[in-house]
Design an enzyme around this catalytic site. Sequence first.
Site, short mmCIF file in Angstrom:
data_model
loop_
_atom_site.label_atom_id
_atom_site.label_comp_id
_atom_site.label_asym_id
_atom_site.label_seq_id
_atom_site.Cartn_x
_atom_site.Cartn_y
_atom_site.Cartn_z
CG ASP A 1 -8.82 -1.90 12.13
OD1 ASP A 1 -7.81 -2.51 11.72
OD2 ASP A 1 -9.25 -0.87 11.58
CG ASP B 1 -0.30 -0.53 2.49
OD1 ASP B 1 0.93 -0.49 2.59
OD2 ASP B 1 -1.03 -0.98 3.38
CG HIS C 1 -5.72 -2.49 9.07
ND1 HIS C 1 -5.91 -1.43 9.93
CD2 HIS C 1 -4.38 -2.53 8.88
CE1 HIS C 1 -4.74 -0.87 10.21
NE2 HIS C 1 -3.80 -1.53 9.59
CD GLU D 1 -8.69 0.68 8.06
OE1 GLU D 1 -8.74 -0.18 8.96
OE2 GLU D 1 -7.94 1.67 8.11
C1 F6R Z 1 1.53 -1.59 6.12
C2 F6R Z 1 0.23 -2.21 6.22
C3 F6R Z 1 -0.53 -2.27 7.49
C4 F6R Z 1 0.31 -2.56 8.72
C5 F6R Z 1 -0.54 -2.49 9.98
C6 F6R Z 1 0.27 -2.70 11.25
O1 F6R Z 1 2.03 -1.65 4.81
O2 F6R Z 1 -0.24 -2.64 5.22
O3 F6R Z 1 -1.53 -3.25 7.36
O4 F6R Z 1 0.90 -3.82 8.60
O5 F6R Z 1 -1.18 -1.25 10.06
O6 F6R Z 1 1.15 -1.64 11.38
P1 F6R Z 1 2.31 -1.66 12.47
O7 F6R Z 1 3.24 -2.73 12.07
O8 F6R Z 1 2.96 -0.30 12.38
O9 F6R Z 1 1.65 -1.91 13.78
#
Ligand code: F6R
Length: 241
Positions: free
Chosen positions: A136, A67, A138, A143
């Site tokens: 959550d 992303d 994701h 989401e």
């Molecule tokens: C990042 C992504 C997100 C993260 C998630 C956890 O490219 O796609 O899904 O993996 O938000 O983020 P952290 O590792 O910062 O807790």
Amino acid sequence: MEIIVCKDYQTLGAKAATMFASQVLKKPDSVLGFATGSSPLSTYAHMAKLCDEGVADFSRASTYNLDEYYGMGPTQEQSYRKFMNDNLFTRINIKLENTHVLNGLTDDPERECAEYEAAINAAGGIDMQLLGIGHDGHIGFNEPCDEFPNNTHLVTLVPMTLQANARFFNSVDEVPRQALSMGIGTIMRAREIVMVVNGADKAETVRKMVYGPVTPQLPASILQFHPRVTVFLDEAAASRL
Ligand code: F6R
């Protein structure tokens, strides 16, 4: 789903890095999927170490990231392209031109997403995809919602994610409201998935992902249906299993 509980964040990163090193040993021109955020940092540090030691060779691999923030350019401090260049791509022997991150500055997000999806397919699909997980549930920026989104698409980030990502910005108001993200279908089409999760704050989400119903309200729960998923947890993230 194989769950591997590691004693700490560094051990988890070392084990996950070994999966990627083995993948490129098995298939040097592998197509790898990568993630940003805090969770993969120890994995990337260990991948760089394995590369320095001559154990891992990424010279023929190509990569696609999950992303990118919509509206953010590659040189901006918080862009995911910059994150990947700084934390991984300049630290391993990959060719930068073989690394792909969605263009957050596109004026046609729909076309950008369709072309990204087509590029992944043309490359033969993702051999191994690295994931973190949001509080959550994701994965990528998919989401909680009513239906699993299939392909790469433009998403609107929910308040919980904006809040969680505010730590990389001066304030929550600076976090972009939208992002381009691989869809759940894009992720599920990867031949193999490696997830890394650390910290007690994710323990309940991990429990729901592993034991809970498969629902788009907790997008990562769909991984229960994927044939080859390895989840590396530190003890804190595994504390509710
Ligand atoms: C990042 C992504 C997100 C993260 C998630 C956890 O490219 O796609 O899904 O993996 O938000 O983020 P952290 O590792 O910062 O807790």
